[in-house]
Design a protein around this motif. Structure first.
Motif, mmCIF file in Angstrom:
data_model
loop_
_atom_site.group_PDB
_atom_site.id
_atom_site.type_symbol
_atom_site.label_atom_id
_atom_site.label_comp_id
_atom_site.label_asym_id
_atom_site.label_seq_id
_atom_site.Cartn_x
_atom_site.Cartn_y
_atom_site.Cartn_z
ATOM 1 N N ARG A 143 41.908 13.900 1.685
ATOM 2 C CA ARG A 143 41.661 13.122 2.891
ATOM 3 C C ARG A 143 42.857 12.835 3.729
ATOM 4 O O ARG A 143 43.056 12.678 4.860
ATOM 5 C CB ARG A 143 41.080 11.711 2.444
ATOM 6 N N HIS A 193 33.679 14.095 12.102
ATOM 7 C CA HIS A 193 34.047 13.587 10.833
ATOM 8 C C HIS A 193 32.841 13.918 9.732
ATOM 9 O O HIS A 193 31.931 14.209 10.315
ATOM 10 C CB HIS A 193 34.241 11.969 10.650
ATOM 11 N N SER A 194 32.886 13.807 8.609
ATOM 12 C CA SER A 194 31.907 13.458 7.554
ATOM 13 C C SER A 194 32.228 12.399 6.657
ATOM 14 O O SER A 194 33.580 12.090 6.571
ATOM 15 C CB SER A 194 31.351 14.824 7.089
ATOM 16 N N GLU A 197 36.824 16.716 4.771
ATOM 17 C CA GLU A 197 35.380 16.610 5.399
ATOM 18 C C GLU A 197 35.598 18.113 6.569
ATOM 19 O O GLU A 197 35.902 18.016 7.617
ATOM 20 C CB GLU A 197 35.593 15.313 6.542
ATOM 21 N N HIS A 213 40.239 14.556 8.725
ATOM 22 C CA HIS A 213 40.479 14.256 7.026
ATOM 23 C C HIS A 213 40.125 15.616 6.527
ATOM 24 O O HIS A 213 39.235 16.252 6.827
ATOM 25 C CB HIS A 213 39.407 13.250 6.632
#
Ligand SMILES: [Zn+2]
Length: 345
Positions: free
Chosen positions: A96, A140-141, A57, A54
């Motif tokens: 994203r 991810h975050s 992130e 994404h």
């Protein structure tokens, strides 16, 4: 005719090799070259590390770059492939999804060779890199509009053996939170494609908000812990310090644990992530902005639970998720339901 996706180098080459994963062009744009590094020390575990799935992130790409720096000195065996940015088009746009086709890369796996660019990236990763690994870490975050503790996550997996191995691998990161996340939006996720091939897949959620040095240090320590657990590097795994504590707990969350905004407005948090709350405790307050005569609305915990995620710093719409709560995980393992208890070191 478009070429098949391929690497510009041979993964069987011993030592450190750098090159590109070439994603063929299509009707929407030309060929895309994603930088890849391979660390080949022969027999042993085979790990694929990816970031930038994404585009908003950015902790994953940063921690992947750090890994590339220290791994050659530390690696004792096995093979590690690192692809720091899966979706450069989304990262460049701090978005994203991919701006060109509007698609979420993590919902189009295993991808399509004749699809749009996001689907072609997924196809290239699924066909060229995934078969070369037994374990996958996708970094991810939670993105810029959430507060979320550093976590290693998975979803419920039908195969109880793979479920248990995946939870154990996630716990080996020794992050403050290990999470089994049940939600209804899993079709097309990278996890599902990897798990269908019997691979252990851990999705790290490296916090939310802005990218900060303290959190990056925790994430890097977590990744090192996981590589130690796999036997790829030597060393002693330890819980990183998070809010003055060395602590890890394993929780689960379900769709019913999502707390939604009853009306549009500004959300004011009244607790922090990982706080324990009892039924009726105040989690936050929603302030409508269209009328000063409209009362602010209390958002309260539906039951005794642990606050997992809180929306942060953005106006929320009606029915938008503003907080997630969770509870200790019970996992099917060795034929019985075994409650998980918090772990400390
Ligand atoms: Zn993500």
């Amino acid at each position: 005719m478009s070429k098949a996706p391929h690497l510009t180098f041979d993964l069987d080459t011993p030592g450190v090799s750098t090159g590109y994963l070439v994603v063929p062009g299509g009707t929407d744009r030309g060929e895309l070259s994603l930088p890849v590094v391979s660390f080949n020390k022969g027999e042993g575990p085979r790990l694929l590390v990816t970031g930038g799935n994404h585009g908003d992130e950015l902790e994953g790409p940063i921690v992947a770059r750090r890994l590339i720096k220290w791994l050659p000195e530390a690696q004792t065996c096995g093979r590690v492939i690192v692809l720091p940015v899966l979706n450069p088009l989304a990262v460049e746009a701090w978005s994203r999804n991919t701006p060109l086709d509007g698609l979420n890369l993590n919902r189009v796996f295993p991808g399509r060779a004749d699809g749009s660019v996001t689907e072609r990236i997924a196809d290239a990763v699924s066909r060229v890199l995934l078969p070369m690994a037994d374990t996958v870490f996708d970094l991810h975050s939670f993105g810029p509009t959430w507060d979320f503790p550093p976590a290693a996550t998975t979803h419920p997996i039908a195969d109880p053996d793979l479920m248990a191995r995946t939870v154990r691998m996630a716990e080996a990161f020794k992050l403050p939170l290990t999470l089994v996340w049940q939600h209804d939006d899993t079709a097309g996720m990278f996890d599902i494609t990897a798990q269908n091939q019997g691979k252990v897949f851990v999705c790290t959620e490296f916090g939310g908000g802005t990218v900060g040095a303290d959190n990056l240090a925790i994430y890097e320590a977590g990744l090192r812990n996981a590589l130690i657990a796999l036997g790829l590097v030597e060393g002693k795994a330890d819980y990183p310090t998070f809010r003055q504590q060395k602590f890890g707990q394993t929780l689960e969350t379900r769709p019913s644990d999502e707390l939604k905004s009853p009306v549009p407005g500004i959300f004011e948090p009244r607790c922090s992530v990982l706080d324990e709350v009892k039924q009726g405790d105040l989690i936050g307050i929603l302030h409508p902005i269209d009328s000063l005569s409209a009362e602010s609305i209390d958002i309260r915990s539906p039951e005794t639970s642990i606050v997992l995620a809180i929306t942060s710093g953005a106006h929320v719409d009606s029915k938008q998720v503003i907080a997630l709560v969770a509870r200790p995980l019970e996992i099917y393992e060795s034929g019985s339901l075994r409650p998980r208890v918090p772990q400390r070191s």
